[in-house]
Design a protein around this motif. Structure first.
Motif, short mmCIF file in Angstrom:
data_model
loop_
_atom_site.label_atom_id
_atom_site.label_comp_id
_atom_site.label_asym_id
_atom_site.label_seq_id
_atom_site.Cartn_x
_atom_site.Cartn_y
_atom_site.Cartn_z
N LEU A 71 74.75 56.42 32.64
CA LEU A 71 75.96 57.26 32.58
C LEU A 71 77.14 56.42 32.08
N LEU A 72 77.28 55.23 32.66
CA LEU A 72 78.41 54.37 32.29
C LEU A 72 78.29 53.90 30.84
N SER A 73 77.06 53.65 30.40
CA SER A 73 76.87 53.26 28.99
C SER A 73 77.37 54.36 28.06
N HIS A 74 77.06 55.60 28.39
CA HIS A 74 77.53 56.73 27.57
C HIS A 74 79.05 56.82 27.57
N VAL A 75 79.65 56.63 28.75
CA VAL A 75 81.12 56.68 28.81
C VAL A 75 81.72 55.57 27.96
N LEU A 76 81.13 54.36 28.05
CA LEU A 76 81.62 53.25 27.23
C LEU A 76 81.55 53.60 25.74
N LEU A 77 80.44 54.19 25.34
CA LEU A 77 80.29 54.56 23.92
C LEU A 77 81.32 55.61 23.52
N HIS A 78 81.59 56.56 24.42
CA HIS A 78 82.64 57.56 24.14
C HIS A 78 84.01 56.90 23.97
N MET A 79 84.21 55.77 24.64
CA MET A 79 85.49 55.05 24.52
C MET A 79 85.50 54.13 23.29
N GLY A 80 84.42 54.15 22.54
CA GLY A 80 84.34 53.32 21.34
C GLY A 80 83.88 51.90 21.60
N GLU A 81 83.42 51.64 22.82
CA GLU A 81 82.99 50.30 23.19
C GLU A 81 81.53 50.10 22.80
N LYS A 82 81.27 49.05 22.04
CA LYS A 82 79.89 48.80 21.58
C LYS A 82 79.20 47.75 22.43
N GLN A 83 79.98 46.99 23.20
CA GLN A 83 79.37 45.97 24.06
C GLN A 83 79.01 46.61 25.40
N LEU A 84 77.76 46.48 25.78
CA LEU A 84 77.27 47.17 26.97
C LEU A 84 76.70 46.16 27.98
N SER A 85 77.45 45.11 28.22
CA SER A 85 77.02 44.08 29.18
C SER A 85 77.23 44.57 30.61
N ASP A 86 76.68 43.83 31.57
CA ASP A 86 76.95 44.14 32.97
C ASP A 86 78.46 44.11 33.25
N GLU A 87 79.13 43.13 32.66
CA GLU A 87 80.57 43.00 32.89
C GLU A 87 81.32 44.25 32.41
N HIS A 88 80.90 44.78 31.27
CA HIS A 88 81.55 46.00 30.77
C HIS A 88 81.26 47.19 31.69
N HIS A 89 80.05 47.24 32.24
CA HIS A 89 79.72 48.34 33.16
C HIS A 89 80.52 48.23 34.46
N ARG A 90 80.66 47.00 34.96
CA ARG A 90 81.48 46.83 36.17
C ARG A 90 82.94 47.20 35.88
N ASP A 91 83.40 46.79 34.71
CA ASP A 91 84.79 47.08 34.36
C ASP A 91 85.02 48.60 34.28
N VAL A 92 84.12 49.31 33.63
CA VAL A 92 84.37 50.74 33.42
C VAL A 92 84.18 51.52 34.72
N VAL A 93 83.27 51.10 35.59
CA VAL A 93 83.11 51.84 36.85
C VAL A 93 84.36 51.64 37.72
N GLY A 94 84.96 50.45 37.65
CA GLY A 94 86.21 50.22 38.36
C GLY A 94 87.35 51.04 37.76
N GLU A 95 87.36 51.11 36.44
CA GLU A 95 88.42 51.88 35.77
C GLU A 95 88.30 53.38 36.08
N ILE A 96 87.07 53.88 36.17
CA ILE A 96 86.90 55.29 36.53
C ILE A 96 87.40 55.53 37.96
N ALA A 97 87.04 54.64 38.88
CA ALA A 97 87.52 54.78 40.26
C ALA A 97 89.05 54.75 40.30
N ASN A 98 89.64 53.85 39.53
CA ASN A 98 91.10 53.75 39.46
C ASN A 98 91.71 55.03 38.89
N THR A 99 91.12 55.54 37.83
CA THR A 99 91.68 56.72 37.17
C THR A 99 91.58 57.96 38.07
N LEU A 100 90.44 58.12 38.73
CA LEU A 100 90.29 59.28 39.63
C LEU A 100 91.29 59.18 40.78
#
Lengths: 157, 122
Positions: A71-100
Protein backbone atom coordinates in the motif's frame (compact mmCIF):
# COMPACT_ATOMS: atom_id res chain seq x y z
CA UNK A 1 -7.33 16.12 36.32
CA UNK A 2 -10.26 14.23 34.77
CA UNK A 3 -10.46 12.38 31.48
CA UNK A 4 -13.34 11.42 29.21
CA UNK A 5 -13.51 9.18 26.20
CA UNK A 6 -14.07 10.35 22.63
CA UNK A 7 -17.61 10.69 21.27
CA UNK A 8 -18.85 9.20 18.02
CA UNK A 9 -18.45 12.47 16.09
CA UNK A 10 -14.86 12.68 17.35
CA UNK A 11 -14.18 9.25 15.87
CA UNK A 12 -15.99 10.11 12.64
CA UNK A 13 -13.55 12.92 11.86
CA UNK A 14 -10.69 10.38 11.70
CA UNK A 15 -12.62 8.38 9.13
CA UNK A 16 -13.15 11.58 7.13
CA UNK A 17 -9.42 12.32 7.36
CA UNK A 18 -8.57 8.92 5.88
CA UNK A 19 -11.03 9.40 3.02
CA UNK A 20 -9.74 12.88 2.27
CA UNK A 21 -6.09 11.77 2.29
CA UNK A 22 -6.47 8.99 -0.29
CA UNK A 23 -8.85 11.00 -2.49
CA UNK A 24 -6.45 13.97 -2.60
CA UNK A 25 -3.10 12.20 -2.93
CA UNK A 26 -4.08 9.21 -5.08
CA UNK A 27 -7.39 10.36 -6.64
CA UNK A 28 -8.76 6.98 -5.59
CA UNK A 29 -11.06 6.78 -2.58
CA UNK A 30 -10.41 4.42 0.29
CA UNK A 31 -13.21 2.27 1.64
CA UNK A 32 -13.24 3.32 5.29
CA UNK A 33 -15.09 0.86 7.49
CA UNK A 34 -16.82 1.32 10.83
CA UNK A 35 -14.62 2.00 13.83
CA UNK A 36 -14.65 -0.58 16.59
CA UNK A 37 -13.27 -0.78 20.11
CA UNK A 38 -10.22 -2.96 20.57
CA UNK A 39 -10.47 -5.44 23.41
CA UNK A 40 -6.94 -4.98 24.62
CA UNK A 41 -6.13 -1.78 26.55
CA UNK A 42 -3.03 -0.79 24.57
CA UNK A 43 -2.83 0.21 20.90
CA UNK A 44 -1.68 -2.61 18.66
CA UNK A 45 0.40 -2.58 15.50
CA UNK A 46 -0.21 -5.04 12.72
CA UNK A 47 1.09 -3.57 9.47
CA UNK A 48 4.50 -3.93 7.85
CA UNK A 49 5.08 -0.28 8.79
CA UNK A 50 3.65 1.89 11.55
CA UNK A 51 3.56 5.66 12.01
CA UNK A 52 2.84 6.95 15.51
CA UNK A 53 1.83 10.44 16.58
CA UNK A 54 1.84 11.29 20.28
CA UNK A 55 -0.82 13.75 21.37
CA UNK A 56 -0.92 16.12 24.34
CA UNK A 57 -2.48 19.47 25.21
CA UNK A 58 -6.25 19.18 25.64
CA UNK A 59 -6.02 15.51 24.71
CA UNK A 60 -3.67 12.71 25.68
CA UNK A 61 -2.81 9.56 23.77
CA UNK A 62 -1.60 8.43 20.39
CA UNK A 63 -2.61 7.81 16.79
CA UNK A 64 -1.06 4.91 14.91
CA UNK A 65 -1.37 4.30 11.18
CA UNK A 66 -0.41 0.72 10.25
CA UNK A 67 -0.13 -0.39 6.64
CA UNK A 68 1.34 -3.11 4.47
CA UNK A 69 4.41 -2.34 2.41
CA UNK A 70 2.59 -2.63 -0.91
CA UNK A 71 0.00 0.00 0.00
CA UNK A 72 2.75 2.42 0.99
CA UNK A 73 4.71 1.65 -2.19
CA UNK A 74 1.66 2.64 -4.25
CA UNK A 75 1.23 5.86 -2.28
CA UNK A 76 4.92 6.68 -2.81
CA UNK A 77 4.52 6.14 -6.54
CA UNK A 78 1.46 8.40 -6.57
CA UNK A 79 3.66 11.07 -4.96
CA UNK A 80 6.16 10.66 -7.78
CA UNK A 81 8.70 8.89 -5.58
CA UNK A 82 10.70 6.23 -7.40
CA UNK A 83 12.85 5.13 -4.47
CA UNK A 84 11.08 2.44 -2.49
CA UNK A 85 13.54 1.68 0.30
CA UNK A 86 12.56 0.76 3.86
CA UNK A 87 13.51 4.30 4.86
CA UNK A 88 11.07 5.75 2.33
CA UNK A 89 8.31 3.46 3.60
CA UNK A 90 8.95 4.48 7.20
CA UNK A 91 9.00 8.11 6.15
CA UNK A 92 5.70 7.95 4.27
CA UNK A 93 3.86 5.96 6.95
CA UNK A 94 4.91 8.63 9.46
CA UNK A 95 3.83 11.38 7.09
CA UNK A 96 0.41 9.75 6.62
CA UNK A 97 -0.04 9.52 10.40
CA UNK A 98 0.99 13.17 10.69
CA UNK A 99 -1.36 14.28 7.91
CA UNK A 100 -4.37 12.39 9.29
CA UNK A 101 -3.74 13.76 12.79
CA UNK A 102 -3.24 17.33 11.65
CA UNK A 103 -6.33 17.29 9.44
CA UNK A 104 -8.54 16.47 12.45
CA UNK A 105 -7.59 19.78 14.09
CA UNK A 106 -10.37 21.31 11.98
CA UNK A 107 -12.62 19.45 14.45
CA UNK A 108 -10.56 19.32 17.65
CA UNK A 109 -8.83 22.70 17.34
CA UNK A 110 -5.27 23.48 18.34
CA UNK A 111 -5.82 21.79 21.71
CA UNK A 112 -4.89 18.59 19.87
CA UNK A 113 -1.12 19.13 20.04
CA UNK A 114 0.69 16.59 17.90
CA UNK A 115 4.30 15.42 17.93
CA UNK A 116 6.50 14.82 14.90
CA UNK A 117 5.90 11.23 13.74
CA UNK A 118 7.82 8.17 14.94
CA UNK A 119 7.87 5.34 12.41
CA UNK A 120 9.04 1.74 12.59
CA UNK A 121 8.78 -1.51 10.71
CA UNK A 122 6.62 -4.44 11.82
CA UNK A 123 6.53 -5.20 15.51
CA UNK A 124 10.08 -3.99 16.15
CA UNK A 125 8.70 -1.40 18.58
CA UNK A 126 5.50 -0.94 20.55
CA UNK A 127 3.18 1.99 21.12
CA UNK A 128 3.15 3.34 24.64
CA UNK A 129 -0.20 3.27 26.43
CA UNK A 130 -0.88 6.94 27.18
CA UNK A 131 -4.70 7.09 27.27
CA UNK A 132 -6.82 5.32 29.86
CA UNK A 133 -9.80 4.51 27.65
CA UNK A 134 -9.90 1.63 25.17
CA UNK A 135 -8.40 2.28 21.73
CA UNK A 136 -10.53 2.40 18.56
CA UNK A 137 -9.45 0.75 15.33
CA UNK A 138 -10.61 2.23 12.03
CA UNK A 139 -10.00 -0.32 9.26
CA UNK A 140 -9.73 0.76 5.65
CA UNK A 141 -9.30 -0.85 2.29
CA UNK A 142 -7.54 0.94 -0.56
CA UNK A 143 -7.10 -0.89 -3.85
CA UNK A 144 -6.97 -4.41 -2.42
CA UNK A 145 -4.84 -3.55 0.61
CA UNK A 146 -6.00 -3.43 4.20
CA UNK A 147 -4.69 -0.88 6.70
CA UNK A 148 -5.72 0.49 10.08
CA UNK A 149 -5.73 3.71 12.02
CA UNK A 150 -5.72 3.10 15.78
CA UNK A 151 -7.04 6.07 17.74
CA UNK A 152 -6.17 5.94 21.43
CA UNK A 153 -7.13 9.30 22.90
CA UNK A 154 -8.65 10.74 26.05
CA UNK A 155 -10.06 14.22 26.39
CA UNK A 156 -8.45 16.05 29.33
CA UNK A 157 -10.55 18.14 31.72
CA UNK B 1 15.72 33.27 -11.17
CA UNK B 2 13.73 32.54 -8.01
CA UNK B 3 15.75 30.74 -5.33
CA UNK B 4 13.70 28.24 -3.38
CA UNK B 5 14.20 26.39 -0.07
CA UNK B 6 12.10 23.40 1.06
CA UNK B 7 11.67 22.75 4.80
CA UNK B 8 9.95 19.56 5.92
CA UNK B 9 10.94 16.72 8.26
CA UNK B 10 9.64 14.18 5.72
CA UNK B 11 12.17 13.37 2.99
CA UNK B 12 9.31 12.06 0.85
CA UNK B 13 7.56 15.44 1.03
CA UNK B 14 10.82 17.30 0.40
CA UNK B 15 11.38 15.15 -2.68
CA UNK B 16 7.83 15.63 -3.90
CA UNK B 17 8.01 19.42 -3.63
CA UNK B 18 11.46 19.46 -5.26
CA UNK B 19 10.16 17.45 -8.23
CA UNK B 20 7.20 19.82 -8.61
CA UNK B 21 9.61 22.75 -8.75
CA UNK B 22 10.57 21.49 -12.21
CA UNK B 23 6.96 21.96 -13.38
CA UNK B 24 6.69 24.10 -16.50
CA UNK B 25 4.22 26.35 -14.68
CA UNK B 26 7.04 27.38 -12.32
CA UNK B 27 9.66 28.85 -14.68
CA UNK B 28 13.04 30.08 -13.47
CA UNK B 29 12.74 28.36 -10.11
CA UNK B 30 15.88 26.80 -8.62
CA UNK B 31 16.00 24.78 -5.40
CA UNK B 32 18.93 26.03 -3.33
CA UNK B 33 18.30 24.13 -0.11
CA UNK B 34 16.49 21.26 1.55
CA UNK B 35 16.07 21.29 5.33
CA UNK B 36 14.64 18.67 7.70
CA UNK B 37 14.05 21.07 10.60
CA UNK B 38 13.97 24.74 11.44
CA UNK B 39 17.56 24.93 12.65
CA UNK B 40 18.89 23.54 9.36
CA UNK B 41 16.61 25.93 7.48
CA UNK B 42 17.98 29.01 9.25
CA UNK B 43 21.56 27.93 8.50
CA UNK B 44 20.80 27.34 4.82
CA UNK B 45 18.84 30.59 4.55
CA UNK B 46 21.77 32.64 5.89
CA UNK B 47 24.01 31.13 3.22
CA UNK B 48 21.66 30.93 0.22
CA UNK B 49 19.18 33.77 0.83
CA UNK B 50 16.16 32.08 -0.79
CA UNK B 51 13.37 34.15 -2.34
CA UNK B 52 10.69 31.55 -1.59
CA UNK B 53 10.37 28.94 1.17
CA UNK B 54 7.92 26.11 1.73
CA UNK B 55 7.66 25.50 5.46
CA UNK B 56 6.31 22.56 7.44
CA UNK B 57 5.21 23.37 11.01
CA UNK B 58 5.50 20.15 13.04
CA UNK B 59 9.22 19.40 13.06
CA UNK B 60 11.85 18.38 15.63
CA UNK B 61 14.57 20.71 16.96
CA UNK B 62 13.18 24.05 15.79
CA UNK B 63 9.53 23.94 14.71
CA UNK B 64 8.02 25.83 11.80
CA UNK B 65 6.59 28.75 13.74
CA UNK B 66 9.95 29.48 15.37
CA UNK B 67 11.64 29.16 12.00
CA UNK B 68 9.19 31.55 10.30
CA UNK B 69 9.89 34.12 13.00
CA UNK B 70 13.66 33.70 12.56
CA UNK B 71 13.50 33.93 8.75
CA UNK B 72 11.19 36.96 8.86
CA UNK B 73 13.85 38.73 10.95
CA UNK B 74 16.80 37.60 8.85
CA UNK B 75 15.32 37.88 5.36
CA UNK B 76 12.20 40.07 5.41
CA UNK B 77 11.84 39.94 1.62
CA UNK B 78 11.64 36.14 1.53
CA UNK B 79 8.15 34.78 0.85
CA UNK B 80 7.10 31.85 3.06
CA UNK B 81 4.44 29.32 2.10
CA UNK B 82 3.41 27.12 5.02
CA UNK B 83 2.68 23.55 3.89
CA UNK B 84 1.29 21.80 6.94
CA UNK B 85 -1.21 19.20 8.06
CA UNK B 86 -2.33 21.41 10.96
CA UNK B 87 -5.82 22.24 9.81
CA UNK B 88 -7.18 24.81 12.23
CA UNK B 89 -7.67 28.52 11.72
CA UNK B 90 -5.70 29.71 14.75
CA UNK B 91 -2.55 27.94 13.58
CA UNK B 92 -2.82 29.53 10.14
CA UNK B 93 -3.46 32.98 11.62
CA UNK B 94 -0.52 32.62 14.01
CA UNK B 95 1.82 31.57 11.18
CA UNK B 96 0.73 34.56 9.10
CA UNK B 97 1.20 36.79 12.14
CA UNK B 98 4.79 35.56 12.54
CA UNK B 99 5.63 36.36 8.93
CA UNK B 100 4.30 33.64 6.61
CA UNK B 101 2.63 34.78 3.36
CA UNK B 102 0.45 31.78 2.50
CA UNK B 103 -0.84 28.50 3.89
CA UNK B 104 -1.47 25.21 2.06
CA UNK B 105 -2.95 22.31 3.98
CA UNK B 106 -1.71 18.74 3.63
CA UNK B 107 -2.74 16.56 1.98
CA UNK B 108 -2.34 18.47 -1.29
CA UNK B 109 -2.31 17.51 -4.92
CA UNK B 110 0.22 18.72 -7.48
CA UNK B 111 -2.01 21.47 -8.90
CA UNK B 112 -2.74 22.90 -5.47
CA UNK B 113 0.94 23.17 -4.61
CA UNK B 114 1.97 24.65 -7.96
CA UNK B 115 -0.81 27.24 -7.74
CA UNK B 116 0.08 28.19 -4.16
CA UNK B 117 3.75 28.62 -5.13
CA UNK B 118 2.90 30.64 -8.25
CA UNK B 119 0.92 33.07 -6.12
CA UNK B 120 3.95 33.78 -3.94
CA UNK B 121 6.64 33.90 -6.60
CA UNK B 122 8.15 37.37 -6.95
Amino acid sequence: MSYRTLKSDDIEVFSEAIGHFFATVTEERANVRSAYLLEQPEPIVWGDFNGVITVDGGYVGSLTFSAPRALLSHVLLHMGEKQLSDEHHRDVVGEIANTLSGWTRRHFGEGLRISPPRAFGGRSQSVEKLAKSAPYAIPLRWKHYEANLVVHLDVVG
Amino acid sequence: MTKMMIVDDSMVIRGRIERLCADARLPDLRVVGLAADGAQAVAIAQRERPDLVTMDLTMPNMDGEQCIEALAGLLPETRILVVSALNDKLTALRAIGKGAHGFLHKPFNDDQLVEAMRELMP
